[in-house]
Write a protein that holds these residues in place. Structure first.
Motif, PDB file in Angstrom:
ATOM      1  N   ALA A 774       0.793  -1.150  -0.076  1.00 60.86           N
ATOM      2  CA  ALA A 774      -0.093  -0.007   0.022  1.00 60.86           C
ATOM      3  C   ALA A 774       0.829   1.297   0.081  1.00 60.86           C
ATOM      4  CB  ALA A 774      -0.903   0.055   1.442  1.00 60.86           C
ATOM      5  N   LEU A 775       1.912   1.121   0.791  1.00 60.26           N
ATOM      6  CA  LEU A 775       2.978   2.458   0.852  1.00 60.26           C
ATOM      7  C   LEU A 775       3.378   2.474  -0.507  1.00 60.26           C
ATOM      8  CD1 LEU A 775       4.461   1.696   4.341  1.00 60.26           C
ATOM      9  CD2 LEU A 775       2.720   3.733   3.783  1.00 60.26           C
ATOM     10  N   THR A 796       9.897   7.090   1.978  1.00 63.83           N
ATOM     11  CA  THR A 796      10.513   6.857   3.276  1.00 63.83           C
ATOM     12  C   THR A 796       9.821   5.838   4.198  1.00 63.83           C
ATOM     13  OG1 THR A 796      11.522   9.174   3.155  1.00 63.83           O
ATOM     14  CG2 THR A 796      11.491   8.292   5.143  1.00 63.83           C
ATOM     15  N   ASP A 797       8.419   6.222   4.283  1.00 69.22           N
ATOM     16  CA  ASP A 797       7.534   5.130   5.097  1.00 69.22           C
ATOM     17  C   ASP A 797       7.795   3.770   4.611  1.00 69.22           C
ATOM     18  OD1 ASP A 797       6.994   7.360   6.720  1.00 69.22           O
ATOM     19  OD2 ASP A 797       5.023   7.505   5.520  1.00 69.22           O
ATOM     20  N   ALA A 798       7.800   3.761   3.345  1.00 68.97           N
ATOM     21  CA  ALA A 798       8.005   2.133   2.790  1.00 68.97           C
ATOM     22  C   ALA A 798       9.235   1.660   3.124  1.00 68.97           C
ATOM     23  CB  ALA A 798       7.693   2.185   1.353  1.00 68.97           C
ATOM     24  N   ALA A 814      13.710   7.292  -1.932  1.00 66.23           N
ATOM     25  CA  ALA A 814      13.187   8.372  -1.253  1.00 66.23           C
ATOM     26  C   ALA A 814      14.326   9.595  -1.191  1.00 66.23           C
ATOM     27  CB  ALA A 814      13.067   8.120   0.258  1.00 66.23           C
ATOM     28  N   ARG A 815      15.732   8.979  -0.896  1.00 66.20           N
ATOM     29  CA  ARG A 815      16.544  10.263  -0.877  1.00 66.20           C
ATOM     30  C   ARG A 815      16.618  10.893  -2.248  1.00 66.20           C
ATOM     31  NH1 ARG A 815      21.243  11.541  -3.065  1.00 66.20           N
ATOM     32  NH2 ARG A 815      21.064   9.665  -4.351  1.00 66.20           N
ATOM     33  N   GLY A 828      15.347   9.725   5.816  1.00 68.56           N
ATOM     34  CA  GLY A 828      15.491   9.047   6.873  1.00 68.56           C
ATOM     35  C   GLY A 828      16.289   9.762   7.750  1.00 68.56           C
ATOM     36  N   ARG A 829      16.658  11.151   7.790  1.00 64.52           N
ATOM     37  CA  ARG A 829      17.327  11.765   8.516  1.00 64.52           C
ATOM     38  C   ARG A 829      18.909  11.503   8.400  1.00 64.52           C
ATOM     39  NH1 ARG A 829      14.230  15.910   9.046  1.00 64.52           N
ATOM     40  NH2 ARG A 829      12.202  15.238  10.023  1.00 64.52           N
TER      41      ARG A 829
END
Length: 912
Positions: A774-775, A796-798, A814-815, A828-829
């Motif tokens: 879903a993510l 990022t959440d995935a 994500a990056r 992800g900081r």
């Protein structure tokens, strides 16, 4: 002719003039005669130069006699010469014809006696007025005294001289007389003279008057200033409207220069002086109620004598000073009557509205209904731009009688124009003052329709005032059915803006579809209601209906903010290209109508669209411009909204200090224009970015119980529900998580085909259920609808949900997405903040290289004004403004207006 020793007035002398005068005076000392001829060019002739020559001769020990020919010479020949030397001429009022030769012999004898010793200077001014006998006398006296120490200085205006006088002058020139060279100063020389005398920069009209004076320009300029015809304000010397008295000596001198004008010629001058520097023979004839044929020869005479000049489509005074002297010579009651008639004449001739209102003001009343219609049409057509039309409307309201026909329409137009020009406080005060009076039902309704939109630029309390005024007006017994519908639409619009959805919907139902304001404002209100309920497609359809109805008023009367009603629904439906097309059209219309009010609003909407599309740097630039412009009207609710938007953008970029400063300022404003829910949402975002999840979850709890939650979710440019879901999970509050998931699902069901809503629903489900599929699906949907920042958050959440290499790949994706939107620190900081700032650094040396005018122009460019609008603000030409803009580009090393605006913002930061 009298012995005279008049001090000259300071006037420049050409080297040729000085040499001729010095040589002539030297010859006189040697016992030789001579002739100097000074031909008068300007309004006041060459009298200052003549005065200098007389003074030099007196200082050299010569005898000086001076006379001025007048019209009396033509009635009593030789009167000027005889008046000077009449001690030995008997019977000065006797038979002139029988005594001409005797008088001439006695004049010659007197001149010879006066010339004995050091010599004699004979000055004759205004020789063009001399009679034929005087001309004949000079033709005999001057050659006859050639070997006597007599120097003749003759001053005349060739255009007004008789054939006899011209013949004598030509003979004298052929016989060795010297013509004094004409000193014709350059415009720059005259400007510098005026600047020295007035202590300020003269406007072109002042320079033109000084250039007209072929004499003592300094004395004339000083006299005009002392008489109030030139006023110095803010370092500028401006020519004021004619009407004040002029010094007697100046009037006398100019009237003398005009010559013998009487009858129709004098009447044409009087009419022209009232009509303005440029006028037509037909306008003069209409004003004087005379047939054109009777004035044609008079106009031709005035052109021939040099008082008037032929211009394109009419005549013009060669000198504004002459026009002012003629105008000042008219008695006040005559001037008033002529102006009253002139208003109708120029209105009929289709002259600009400014000319018509000029005559109306000086005539003391509106005049005919035709004049009133002309002026009202100029207001409605926005003649002179929005600001000019607003000023015209206010001037007409001042002139109108209380309660006179048409003042209601004029008041409504003035309110709308003032609002569009950015003068919202003045517009509001005018409307409220009228509403508190006794307006008719139609005027009251139209004023409230104008206030319904004007309240968008005022504090929230003003919206409630409009609702109360509308409710009071609805109780009137003389209201037409359409007025009832319009007032209901006013209430619906303001209630919807305040978030009172149920009451707004009830009022909108009462508005119906009668057309006009009821449809425009009613549809706009229903669009807001639909948007707050999450019915996005319906919100856009209703906004389009509202804009369509507003467009029916035509381009000059259309509300400038009506197209902005489309922006929020378009952003909510991911139609970013349409948003930018709409805003481009708004900017174009704003520039065409020279309006100011919409500028910060479209900057704000543009920034929201950029933020939703993940273009953070562009969003920051436009948001900073919106804040910069909104600060000029701190009472406007836009300032609070723009500050919160800028806070959200800076938070996304990781600039937490600047974002917090924006947030705190918006909080000090009390959330004005933004509402507590929007303020809480930006506080949540900042706390999350500051890694304070506990505090963020506490603030989010209040947001989750807010009745405006759905409105926040549907109108925010970035997804809200994933953030709220993360915070609810942080507190292990499964009930809140389920609430958010349910709201997202309902919105998805309500808006099929809207990808970001479907993506947000999948996103929160994936967070609740830790569903990797879903993510990932949410991230891909975000990418499809061009929301890369939201996609980066989903990736990022995935990545945090997945394991092993899959997690590494998702976090790398994500990056990549975070870096693309300018927020690499968020991945992800694990990455440091992008060192690039939104606003480029500014070199103090580069900024210091700008001139004061270039700085002012750059700041106006940063506010979004066009070259034409800036030119109107600074009273310069658009070409000059373009030059200043290009110079600023070069000095600051930028290539476009956006980069220039960013440099202005950077400079403002360094100053604070």
């Amino acid at each position: 002719m009298l012995e005279d020793d008049v001090e000259p007035h300071a006037t420049p002398r050409l080297s040729g003039q000085a040499e001729l005068v010095d040589a002539s005076l030297a010859a006189l000392a040697r016992g030789e005669g001579g002739v100097l001829i000074a031909e008068q060019q300007g309004v006041l002739g060459r009298r200052a130069l003549v005065g200098q020559v007389r003074a030099e001769a007196a200082r050299a020990g010569l005898r000086v006699v001076h006379g001025r020919a007048t019209h009396v010479d033509r009635v009593a020949p030789l009167s000027t010469l005889r008046a000077a030397l009449s001690s030995k001429v008997t019977g000065p009022h006797g038979d002139y014809d029988a005594q001409h030769l005797t008088a001439l012999r006695e004049i010659r004898t007197q001149l010879v006696e006066l010339a004995n010793g050091p010599g004699l200077l004979v000055c004759l001014d205004d020789l063009h007025l001399a009679d034929d006998v005087t001309a004949l006398a000079l033709r005999m006296l001057v050659p006859g005294l050639a070997h006597t120490p007599v120097l003749w200085l003759l001053s005349l205006r060739r255009s007004q001289a008789s054939a006899a006088v011209l013949g004598v002058v030509d003979v004298l020139l052929e016989s060795g007389a010297h013509r004094l060279p004409v000193w014709q100063p350059t415009e720059e020389e005259v400007r510098l003279l005026c600047r020295r005398v007035l202590g300020a920069e003269p406007d072109p009209a002042v320079v033109a008057i000084a250039s007209d004076v072929d004499g003592d320009a300094e004395r004339v300029v000083r006299a005009l200033h002392d008489a109030g015809h030139v006023e110095v304000t803010n370092g500028k010397a401006l020519l004021t409207p004619a009407g004040r008295a002029l010094p007697h000596w100046l009037v006398t001198e100019v009237r003398s220069a005009l010559g013998d004008l009487a009858g129709p010629a004098s009447e044409v001058l009087d009419a022209g002086a009232v009509l303005g520097r440029r006028f037509t023979v037909h306008e003069a004839a209409e004003l004087l109620r005379r047939p054109v044929a009777e004035l044609l020869w008079a106009a031709a005479l005035l052109v021939e004598t040099g008082v008037l000049a032929a211009a394109t489509n009419g005549l013009t005074f060669r000198s504004e000073l002459v026009r002012r002297v003629v105008y000042a010579g008219l008695p006040e009651p005559v001037r008033t009557a002529l102006h009253r008639e002139a208003a109708e004449v120029v209105a009929k001739e289709g002259r600009p509205a400014e000319e018509v209102v000029h005559h109306v003001e000086r005539g003391g009343r509106w005049g005919s209904e035709e004049v009133a219609r002309t002026l009202r049409k100029a207001v409605q057509d926005r003649a002179g731009g929005t600001g000019g039309a607003a000023r015209l409307a206010l001037r007409l309201l001042d002139l109108a009688d209380h309660g006179s026909t048409g003042t209601g329409d004029l008041t409504v137009d003035a309110v709308r124009l003032l609002s569009a020009d950015g003068r919202t406080s003045q517009a509001w005060d005018l409307a409220v003052r009228t509403l508190n009076g006794t307006p008719d039902a139609a005027t009251e309704t139209r004023l409230l329709c104008a206030l319904a939109e004007l309240a968008d630029s005022r504090e929230p309390g003003h919206g409630h005032m409009v609702v109360e005024y509308a409710r009071r007006a609805s109780a009137r017994l003389d209201l037409a059915e359409r007025d009832h519908a319009d007032l209901a639409a006013v209430q619906a619009y303001r209630l919807a803006a305040a978030g009172h959805t149920a009451a707004a919907e009830s009022a909108a139902a009462s508005a119906g579809s009668a057309g006009g304001e009821a449809v425009a404002l009613g549809s706009a209100a229903r669009s807001r209601i639909a948007l707050h309920r999450g019915e996005l497609a319906q919100a856009l359809d209703l906004a389009r209906a509202a804009v369509h109805e507003a467009d029916r008023a035509g381009p000059s009367q259309r509300r400038l903010n009506s197209r902005l009603w489309l922006c929020a629904p378009l952003v909510a439906l991911d139609r970013f290209d349409e948003v930018h097309s709409t805003l481009t059209l708004v900017a174009k219309e704003t520039a065409q109508l020279d309006a100011a009010w919409p500028v910060p609003h479209w900057q704000h909407h543009k920034a929201r669209a950029h933020l939703a599309a993940g273009r953070l740097r562009s969003a920051a630039a436009d948001a900073e411009l919106a804040v910069l412009t909104a600060r000029e009207a701190p009472s406007s609710p836009l300032l609070g909204r723009a500050l919160l938007l800028l806070c959200e953008i800076r938070t996304a970029l990781g600039d937490l200090d600047a974002a917090e400063a924006n947030l705190r300022e918006a909080e000090r404003l009390g959330g004005r224009g933004a509402g507590s829910a929007r303020l809480a949402w930006r506080r949540v975002l900042w706390l999350c970015e500051a890694d304070r999840p506990d505090d963020a979850a506490e603030v989010a709890e209040g947001l989750l119980t807010s009745p405006d939650l759905v409105a926040i979710i549907t109108t925010a440019p970035t997804p809200v529900v994933p953030v709220l879901t993360r915070l609810a999970r942080h507190r292990d509050d499964e009930g809140r998580v389920d609430q958010v998931v349910r709201i997202a699902h309902e919105l998805s069901e309500r808006n099929p085909g809207v990808l970001w809503v479907a993506a947000a629903s999948a996103h929160v489900r994936g967070l609740r259920d830790r569903d990797l599929g879903a993510l990932v699906r949410a991230a891909e949907l975000y990418r499809l609808c061009d929301r890369p920042a939201a996609a980066a958050a989903a990736f990022t959440d995935a990545g945090r949900t997945a394991d092993g290499q899959r997690a590494v790949d998702l976090l790398e994706q994500a990056r990549h997405e975070w870096t693309a939107v300018g927020a690499a620190h968020r991945a992800g900081r694990r990455h440091d903040r992008d060192p690039d700032d939104t606003v480029p650094s500014l070199s103090a040396e580069l900024w210091a290289s700008l001139t004061e005018t270039e700085v002012r122009v750059a700041r106006l460019v940063a506010r979004g004004l066009t070259n034409k609008a800036i030119a109107a603000r600074l009273t310069l030409s658009p070409n000059t403004i373009g030059t200043h803009v290009r110079n600023a580009f070069t000095k600051l090393q930028v290539t476009n207006r956006v980069e220039l605006a960013l440099q202005v913002i950077a400079h403002a930061r360094t100053r604070t």
